[in-house]
Write a protein that holds these residues in place. Structure first.
Motif, mmCIF file in Angstrom:
data_model
loop_
_atom_site.group_PDB
_atom_site.id
_atom_site.type_symbol
_atom_site.label_atom_id
_atom_site.label_comp_id
_atom_site.label_asym_id
_atom_site.label_seq_id
_atom_site.Cartn_x
_atom_site.Cartn_y
_atom_site.Cartn_z
ATOM 1 N N ILE A 14 0.989 -1.356 -0.191
ATOM 2 C CA ILE A 14 -0.074 -0.009 0.080
ATOM 3 C C ILE A 14 0.931 1.177 0.119
ATOM 4 O O ILE A 14 0.405 2.404 0.347
ATOM 5 C CB ILE A 14 -1.063 0.002 1.125
ATOM 6 N N PHE A 15 2.043 0.749 -0.484
ATOM 7 C CA PHE A 15 3.089 2.076 -0.227
ATOM 8 C C PHE A 15 2.839 3.232 -1.012
ATOM 9 O O PHE A 15 3.065 4.395 -0.626
ATOM 10 C CB PHE A 15 4.600 1.407 -0.623
ATOM 11 N N LEU A 16 2.264 3.007 -2.347
ATOM 12 C CA LEU A 16 2.268 4.027 -3.289
ATOM 13 C C LEU A 16 0.909 4.929 -2.721
ATOM 14 O O LEU A 16 1.106 6.127 -2.827
ATOM 15 C CB LEU A 16 1.546 3.270 -4.575
ATOM 16 N N LEU A 55 3.323 -0.618 5.738
ATOM 17 C CA LEU A 55 4.277 -1.602 6.014
ATOM 18 C C LEU A 55 5.558 -1.342 5.140
ATOM 19 O O LEU A 55 5.335 -1.120 3.746
ATOM 20 C CB LEU A 55 3.660 -2.906 5.572
ATOM 21 N N GLY A 56 6.615 -1.449 5.578
ATOM 22 C CA GLY A 56 7.947 -1.358 4.660
ATOM 23 C C GLY A 56 8.175 0.143 3.972
ATOM 24 O O GLY A 56 8.685 0.097 3.197
ATOM 25 N N THR A 57 7.493 0.951 4.929
ATOM 26 C CA THR A 57 7.682 2.415 4.291
ATOM 27 C C THR A 57 8.791 3.230 4.993
ATOM 28 O O THR A 57 9.026 4.351 4.625
ATOM 29 C CB THR A 57 6.309 3.219 4.476
ATOM 30 N N ASN A 58 9.353 2.771 5.907
ATOM 31 C CA ASN A 58 10.555 3.377 6.698
ATOM 32 C C ASN A 58 9.927 4.471 7.568
ATOM 33 O O ASN A 58 10.771 5.380 7.832
ATOM 34 C CB ASN A 58 11.702 3.896 5.877
ATOM 35 N N CYS A 59 8.569 4.420 7.840
ATOM 36 C CA CYS A 59 8.033 5.485 8.509
ATOM 37 C C CYS A 59 8.109 5.129 10.181
ATOM 38 O O CYS A 59 7.890 6.134 10.857
ATOM 39 C CB CYS A 59 6.622 5.821 8.243
HETATM 40 C C1 NAG Z 1 13.955 1.810 3.793
HETATM 41 O O1 NAG Z 1 15.462 2.022 4.471
HETATM 42 C C2 NAG Z 1 16.206 1.021 3.790
HETATM 43 C C3 NAG Z 1 17.601 1.258 4.332
HETATM 44 O O2 NAG Z 1 17.549 2.259 5.129
HETATM 45 C C4 NAG Z 1 16.362 1.358 2.211
HETATM 46 O O3 NAG Z 1 17.228 0.237 1.768
HETATM 47 C C5 NAG Z 1 14.951 0.787 1.600
HETATM 48 O O4 NAG Z 1 15.075 1.252 0.324
HETATM 49 C C6 NAG Z 1 13.965 1.862 2.341
HETATM 50 N N1 NAG Z 1 12.870 1.555 1.739
HETATM 51 C C7 NAG Z 1 11.668 2.684 1.333
HETATM 52 C C8 NAG Z 1 10.438 2.221 0.849
HETATM 53 O O5 NAG Z 1 12.115 3.821 1.381
#
Ligand code: NAG
Ligand code: NAG
Ligand code: NAG
Ligand code: NAG
Ligand code: NAG
Ligand code: NAG
Ligand code: NAG
Ligand code: NAG
Ligand code: NAG
Length: 411
Positions: A14-16, A55-59
């Motif tokens: 759902i990242f987009l 999920l997986g958005t680094n937020c």
């Molecule tokens: C999240 O962070 C990691 C490493 O810091 C990076 O490899 C990854 O691409 C990032 N993912 C997103 C969706 O920004």
């Protein structure tokens, strides 16, 4: 078992959607709640960092703090990483999730007609069950055990009996139709199982089911009407949340401070949190905000506090992390509310003499008027003419200091 759901196999993308919305949102956040470029709200739920939406958005601070905001629901619903555990509230350092209530129901002859056990497992996650939850059993012929671990194994439970509905007491969960038992701090997983002594055959006329759940002890209040309530299970799931504690990592503060990903930023302190390791951050004294974000902890302007932090006639001066008090011109003291405060200075300044003299004259005039008034009251109408003459004389007296004496002599 919900255990399996924690083993993330698929990450639904759902990242987009999230990043599009984040772009629209990023510039408007006045208070620092979420990371730049991240959403701060899922429906009505505020999601402060170290939690993050998507999920997986680094937020968030790590995969376990990713919140799955499912917008197919209206309003959207937030879940801990997977579909299974719905988040009700994130505030005051705790997470509140929707409950899961175990139930066992019987037929008149004592056969089990419905049964659902409950198990939740947070092993290997930053979460644990807060000790402000209690394990509660509701029923008149029921016992339930809770088995879990918080580093060491834990088994407890309670027995709840009654013979007739008249015995029940509203608001009291003390063993008559309802019993409660505490849980240890840091409990990571539990499963509960219900049992019955007589399969409800003795109490079936007014009580067909037994229930067991873990929940916020401040919220659940036992009601005698719970027995006749067909909807008790669903109502408890909706209304009595489970309180969840969380901590960052598995290290203590002293270990974490040496590592590169130490999460407590400027103007904050580290607090050892979980019995199994892990820490949390608090803003330092005199600061407020989000200790996990850069510029998150900002100075509290104590001078704007209500009540005013300094004494009457005190001047408040805010400073980073603190404040001080002084006194206005003409007053002395430390200015503190619980100290000496501010008192007027006892000087021989001529202004004071001048005002004393001025008030003496003013007082004289008041006395004179009063005397005049009473003399009018006392005199008969026939004396009015004479009185007017006196007033005419009086007005010619220049010295006001003599006025009252003369008037009073006339009376
Ligand atoms: C999240 O962070 C990691 C490493 O810091 C990076 O490899 C990854 O691409 C990032 N993912 C997103 C969706 O920004
Ligand atoms: C949202 O919920 C719906 C209905 O339960 C489900 O089909 C869908 O997979 C969920 N989406 C995400 C991203 O979890
Ligand atoms: C959090 O704390 C504030 C004040 O300390 C209180 O008003 C609020 O109700 C608390 N929130 C929850 C969900 O307990
Ligand atoms: C109840 O249980 C008995 C045996 O335990 C069984 O013979 C009977 O069929 C059951 N009744 C129902 C309605 O399931
Ligand atoms: C806890 O109980 C499980 C079985 O239920 C057992 O395998 C484990 O060794 C026990 N742990 C401790 C610390 O006693
Ligand atoms: C209660 O039910 C269980 C299984 O349905 C049965 O084994 C047990 O004998 C019953 N007990 C009583 C007192 O009826
Ligand atoms: C309780 O909720 C479940 C699932 O949401 C539903 O299937 C069931 O009918 C509800 N029970 C009652 C008594 O409303
Ligand atoms: C602590 O967490 C790290 C990864 O976050 C892991 O590699 C390590 O095994 C954990 N240590 C303990 C004692 O659980
Ligand atoms: C951290 O902050 C909370 C709420 O502001 C407070 O209740 C708690 O005592 C603080 N902990 C420490 C160790 O200062």
């Amino acid at each position: 078992m919900q255990k399996d759901m924690f083993h993330q196999t698929t990450i639904i993308n759902i990242f987009l959607v999230v990043s599009l919305a984040a772009l629209l949102y990023s510039n408007s956040a006045a208070d620092v709640i979420a990371k730049p470029g991240c959403l701060a709200k899922c429906g009505d739920l505020t999601v402060p960092y170290p939690f993050g939406i998507g999920l997986g958005t680094n937020c968030s601070v790590g995969p376990w703090f990713d919140i799955n905001c499912n917008t197919t629901f209206n309003p959207p619903k937030a879940f801990i990483a997977t579909e299974s555990l719905e988040i009700i509230d994130i505030s005051n350092g705790t997470l509140r999730i929707k409950n899961a209530v175990a139930a066992q129901c019987f037929s008149q002859t004592g056969n089990i007609t419905r049964e659902n056990p409950v198990a939740i497992d947070f092993t290997g996650t930053p979460y644990s069950f807060a000790d402000s939850n209690k394990f509660t059993v509701v029923g008149c012929d029921d016992l339930a055990v809770i088995v879990g671990s918080s580093g060491r194994n834990f088994t407890s439970g309670c027995l709840s009996l009654c013979s007739e509905s008249e015995d029940l007491i509203d608001g009291f969960c003390t063993g008559i139709g309802c019993c409660q038992t505490p849980i240890p701090k840091g409990l990571k997983d539990f499963s509960s199982a219900l049992g019955s002594l007589n399969n409800h055959t003795e109490v079936w006329s007014f009580d067909r089911c037994g229930y067991a759940f873990l929940g916020d002890q401040d919220i659940f209040k036992f009601r005698t009407s719970d027995f006749s309530d067909e909807n008790f299970q669903n109502r408890t799931i909706e209304n009595v949340p489970i309180v969840i504690d969380w901590a960052i990592g598995n290290q203590s503060c002293s270990e974490a401070k040496k590592s590169a990903d130490y999460a407590c930023l400027e103007n904050s302190i580290c607090v050892d949190y979980d019995v199994l390791g892990g820490y949390r951050c608090n803003c330092s004294r005199g600061y407020e905000g989000n200790p996990y974000l850069s510029l998150g902890c900002t100075d509290i302007d104590e001078c704007k506090n209500n009540p005013y932090p300094c004494a009457e006639n005190g001047i408040c001066n805010n400073s980073p992390g603190s404040f001080s008090c002084s006194c206005k011109h003409g007053y002395s003291g430390d200015g503190k509310k619980d100290g000496r405060g501010c008192t007027a200075e006892n000087s021989q300044f001529p202004v004071i003499k001048f005002s004393i003299g001025f008030s003496t004259v003013f007082l004289s005039i008041i006395i004179a008027m009063t005397c005049l008034y009473f003399s009018i009251q006392r005199r008969k109408l026939s004396q009015i003419e004479q009185f007017i003459n006196e007033v005419v004389i009086l007005t010619q007296v220049k010295n006001l200091q003599l006025l009252d004496k003369i008037v009073c002599m006339l009376i």
